[in-house]
Write an enzyme that holds these catalytic residues in place. Structure first.
Site, PDB file in Angstrom:
ATOM      1  N   ASP B 175     -62.997  40.259 -47.039  1.00 50.25           N
ATOM      2  CA  ASP B 175     -62.822  39.711 -45.692  1.00 50.25           C
ATOM      3  C   ASP B 175     -63.071  40.836 -44.693  1.00 50.25           C
ATOM      4  O   ASP B 175     -62.206  41.670 -44.450  1.00 50.25           O
ATOM      5  CB  ASP B 175     -61.411  39.137 -45.516  1.00 50.25           C
ATOM      6  CG  ASP B 175     -61.200  37.846 -46.311  1.00 50.25           C
ATOM      7  OD1 ASP B 175     -61.939  37.626 -47.304  1.00 50.25           O
ATOM      8  OD2 ASP B 175     -60.310  37.065 -45.945  1.00 50.25           O
ATOM      9  N   LYS B 242     -64.779  33.275 -40.775  1.00 48.07           N
ATOM     10  CA  LYS B 242     -63.313  33.199 -40.731  1.00 48.07           C
ATOM     11  C   LYS B 242     -62.869  33.461 -39.296  1.00 48.07           C
ATOM     12  O   LYS B 242     -63.448  34.307 -38.612  1.00 48.07           O
ATOM     13  CB  LYS B 242     -62.754  34.246 -41.694  1.00 48.07           C
ATOM     14  CG  LYS B 242     -61.253  34.410 -41.696  1.00 48.07           C
ATOM     15  CD  LYS B 242     -60.811  35.416 -42.795  1.00 48.07           C
ATOM     16  CE  LYS B 242     -59.354  35.814 -42.633  1.00 48.07           C
ATOM     17  NZ  LYS B 242     -58.931  36.825 -43.612  1.00 48.07           N
ATOM     18  N   LYS B 278     -63.058  29.559 -42.862  1.00 51.40           N
ATOM     19  CA  LYS B 278     -61.669  29.894 -43.155  1.00 51.40           C
ATOM     20  C   LYS B 278     -60.896  30.147 -41.872  1.00 51.40           C
ATOM     21  O   LYS B 278     -61.045  31.198 -41.256  1.00 51.40           O
ATOM     22  CB  LYS B 278     -61.601  31.148 -44.055  1.00 51.40           C
ATOM     23  CG  LYS B 278     -60.165  31.609 -44.344  1.00 51.40           C
ATOM     24  CD  LYS B 278     -60.133  32.836 -45.254  1.00 51.40           C
ATOM     25  CE  LYS B 278     -58.722  33.416 -45.342  1.00 51.40           C
ATOM     26  NZ  LYS B 278     -58.676  34.665 -46.126  1.00 51.40           N
TER      27      LYS B 278
END
Lengths: 481, 342
Positions: B175, B242, B278
């Protein structure tokens, strides 16, 4: 079979008691009609009879107008504005408190999805009463001269598409201005007005200030032509509006007419496309398209037309048609078999005249009156579906090349109620709003209603304004300076 | 809409593998630019359709009114559990804490094998080894936050080393954060190259760590920026986009997620490449999670209703979902003492 299958989420109909029969609400009580005639109101989603409703005749109209006159002369007229305001605030609060009851009843009687009656109709109706309650003691400062006076008795005839909301649009400003009211709801949707009568009893409104008479077209005609009436307010079709205007010619009565429309929803190539798609959907499929200001003509810039139509169709694939009482329903039932017949006939004319028809794939329930969301492309300005008000979930898509052409096409209609403009360019929004001959121009939104904002039409869409400070004017006689 | 990516023949654009060369080819085809520099990226990103804030908020609010009950709710709650990246990102994290989290990830309800495991555990770099060991053999992924998370304010070399370190430790998913400063000052090529380089680090040595690109939408502020950053990340080869680090308020919101879902939907339409979404941070209740699933279903479509394509970055969400799940099975709410503290 979709993977995320929403389970049925029906609103309970137990929250509202529907009587088997209803009288007329005259002079603060429910009374039987003098000639005793009745008609039935049905749930358009199931064709089940909901209740028997009285049909007011001439003698009943006489009684109602007399009660309104007496209430105006003796109670409501002389009452200080701040006292009238207390009643209006009380009505608004009660509407908000009993909102679930009203929403359920509206959905049962009209066929509109509970999501809309719960989130739009009922809260907006309550907001109208709150808003005009605030005006009742400030009429001297409304811009209509010192001591503006009410007309007296207002006869109000409302349509079936937003029964309670149209009642609020009519009654709230009339009462705030000091008029008394005889109101006739539409014959296919009388129940929310009758429940409203019950709310007025709860609010302890003095008898005769609001009278509700049910019936069909003849009842309405008796009411607007009654010699004891000072002011007419009508919302409905242009044909009936014209008839009323003829009937009133040469009389002393003032009239506000809010009639049909064939609004253009104009999408430029720089529009915020995802929101424009939502605006198109809300413009023509909200309330099954049974909205006088519906965006029934989509004018889209040619350079993006294909993309917009493709996106629109894929969005329409997610609309859920079915049981209006289900909280997840987006498209409910058409209000009556007559209206369904009209929509079907005009849509068929579109096909016959050579436009390309596309219908969202959705299952149509076995009983009730339904029409699936429909889009016509390859529509020319000469087609009937581009000219006539369909009053159903049918969109006619046309294209344009330049802003001037968009304006010319948008204005090329006998109507002039509303229009929508979708563009990220602020200066173009202002220019368009200036050019469009429509009472309401929405920019980057559509079909939004607020009590503070005036609403009304140009040309054959009628005259007079409802909502906002402007909405007081039809109910006041300007005071002398 | 004037310069929206033209509708391409999707099949022709699906690269055989998603190597750096193919990704650059795809980006050049989509943007129509021979070289991907600040100017060409700016022309492309600023030509994307705008987002009207009022309308986007309204659409999200309307999606939030869907009533998800009974069977739909049960299905949605289990899916939500399977989509959770169970996260701990604290300075006070210890191997013990991470092991406890991993145990909960494997079996959210002690003694109830019908409750599915979560998708992944998400930890800081130095905990990757511990987490890997704790979830070994379960199929649960280990995600590491990387590239000088959460601010990203480090040199490119340090950011890449950070990623290489996590990948070497066995992280299945990375991430990363974008350089918001570069994005906001219009240095789009810098952001693009960062993502491309990080992606290469994810694939170094034959590894295939999935790359989630954190936009930190709370710092981008406008929905127009969110849409542009989403496209920039997708053009650079993100496997997931995300919303947030969870360290900046506001973190994930439903309207921001809707804008990103529109972006992945349109990107697949134009390129044939599917990218996941996300939302992370601030999603605390089962009710919220169901609203997000409704948005996924109705905006992106049911192809995204899968842990491979949609994740929740969350910690406290899991317990609320478990409480609701228990309520559906027994008819009773238990209480916070009946779910485990992690």
């Amino acid at each position: 079979m979709p993977s995320f299958e929403y389970a049925p989420a029906p609103e309970s109909r137990a929250v509202v008691d529907i009587a088997s029969s209803y009288g007329l609400f005259i002079d603060g009580e429910f009374t039987e009609p003098v000639d005793g005639s009745t008609f039935k109101t049905v749930n358009p989603a199931t064709e089940e009879v909901l209740a028997e409703v009285s049909e007011a005749g001439q003698a009943d109209i006489d009684r109602a107008v007399a009660a309104a006159r007496r209430a105006h002369t003796e109670v409501w007229g002389p009452m200080p504005g701040r006292e009238r305001a207390k009643y209006l605030f009380r009505i608004a609060r009660l509407l908000a408190e009993r909102s679930r009851e009203f929403a359920v009843l509206e959905t049962l009687d009209n066929g509109k999805p509970i999501r809309e009656s719960r989130d739009v109709d009922v809260p907006t109706a309550a907001a109208h009463f709150f808003y005009y309650a605030g005006w009742a003691d400030k009429l001297d400062h409304a811009g209509y001269g010192p001591n503006p006076r009410p007309h007296g008795v207002a006869a109000q005839v409302i349509p079936w598409n937003f029964p309670l909301l149209m009642l609020a649009w009519k009654i709230a400003p009339a009462l705030a201005a000091g008029n008394t009211v005889v109101l006739k709801p539409a014959e296919t949707t009388p129940l929310s007005a009758l429940l409203f009568a019950d709310l007025l009893l709860q609010a302890d409104l003095p008898p005769g200030v609001v009278n509700i008479v049910t019936g069909a077209r003849e009842t309405g005609s008796m009411l607007v032509t009654h010699r004891g009436v000072d002011k007419i307010a009508f919302t409905g079709s242009t044909a009936v509006g014209k008839r009323i205007a003829r009937e009133l010619a040469g009389t002393r009565k003032h009239a506000t007419l809010e009639l049909g429309g064939k609004a253009a929803n104009i999408v430029f190539d720089d529009a915020p496309v995802d929101q424009a798609i939502e605006g198109i959907v809300n413009g023509i499929y909200f309330n099954q398209g049974q909205v006088c200001c519906a965006g029934s003509r989509l004018l889209v810039q040619e350079s993006v037309a294909e993309e917009v139509v493709e996106r629109l169709k894929s969005r329409l694939g997610t609309l859920r048609l079915g049981d209006p009482m289900d909280k997840n329903t987006d498209v409910g039932a058409i209000n009556s078999p007559q209206q369904l017949e009209r929509i079907t006939r005009l849509a068929d004319a579109g096909t016959a005249e050579g436009a390309t028809r596309w219908t969202a794939a959705c299952e149509i329930p076995a009983t009730g009156y339904w029409f699936a969301p429909t889009v016509f492309t390859d529509v020319s300005a000469a087609h009937q579906i581009a000219r006539e008000e369909i009053f159903g979930p049918v969109l006619s898509v046309m294209t344009f090349r330049t802003p001037q052409e968009a304006v010319a096409k948008a204005n090329n209609t006998p109507y002039g109620l509303s229009a929508g403009v979708w563009t990220e360019k602020g200066s173009r929004i202002l220019w368009m709003a200036d050019q469009l001959r429509a009472g309401v121009v929405w920019a980057n939104t559509f079909n939004r209603f607020d009590p503070t904002s005036p609403f009304g039409g140009y040309k054959e869409s009628g005259h007079g304004r409802e909502g906002g400070r402007h909405g007081l004017a039809p109910y006041l006689i300007e005071g002398a300076h | 809409m004037t310069t929206t990516a033209p509708s391409h023949d999707a099949d022709a654009l699906v690269p055989a593998g998603r190597g750096s060369a193919q990704i650059a080819d795809l980006a050049r085809t989509v943007t129509g630019a021979a070289t991907l520099d600040d100017a060409s990226l700016r022309r492309y990103l600023h030509g994307l359709p705008g987002v009207d804030k009022v309308g986007a908020d309204g659409r999200a609010a309307q999606l939030g009114t869907r009533s998800i009950k009974t069977t739909a709710k049960a299905w949605g709650l289990d899916l939500a559990i399977r989509m959770i990246d169970l996260t701990t990102l604290e300075g006070a994290d210890t191997p013990g804490k991470v092991r406890a989290l991993a145990a909960k990830a494997r079996q959210p309800v002690p003694g109830d094998p019908t409750c599915p495991p979560v998708a992944a555990v998400c930890v800081y770099n130095d905990m990757v080894g511990v987490a890997k060991e704790a979830v070994a053999g379960t199929g649960i992924k280990v995600a590491a936050v990387s590239t000088a998370f959460p601010s990203g304010r480090a040199s490119s070399a340090v950011r890449l080393l950070d990623t290489a370190d996590a990948v070497a430790a066995g992280a299945d998913e990375i991430d990363m954060v974008i350089d918001r400063g570069a994005f906001l000052s219009g240095r789009y090529a810098k952001v693009y190259e960062d993502i491309v380089a990080t992606r290469e680090a994810c694939h170094a040595g034959g590894r295939d760590a999935h790359l989630k690109v954190i936009l930190e939408t709370g710092e981008l502020v406008t929905y127009d920026n969110v849409r542009r950053a989403s496209w920039l990340a997708m053009l650079a080869g993100a496997d997931f986009i995300k919303t947030s680090t969870g360290k900046v308020a506001p973190a994930a919101t439903l309207p921001v997620t809707v804008v990103m879902l529109e972006a992945v939907r349109d990107f697949r339409r134009d390129t044939g490449v599917q990218v996941g979404v996300k939302p992370a941070g601030g999603i605390k209740t089962a009710k919220d999670a169901l609203k997000y699933l409704v948005a996924v279903n109705e905006v992106a479509g049911e192809d995204w209703l899968d842990p491979d394509w949609f994740r929740f970055g969350a910690s406290s969400l899991l317990n609320d979902v478990l409480l609701q799940r228990e309520k559906m099975r027994t008819g009773w709410y238990s209480g916070p003492d009946y779910v485990t503290v992690d």
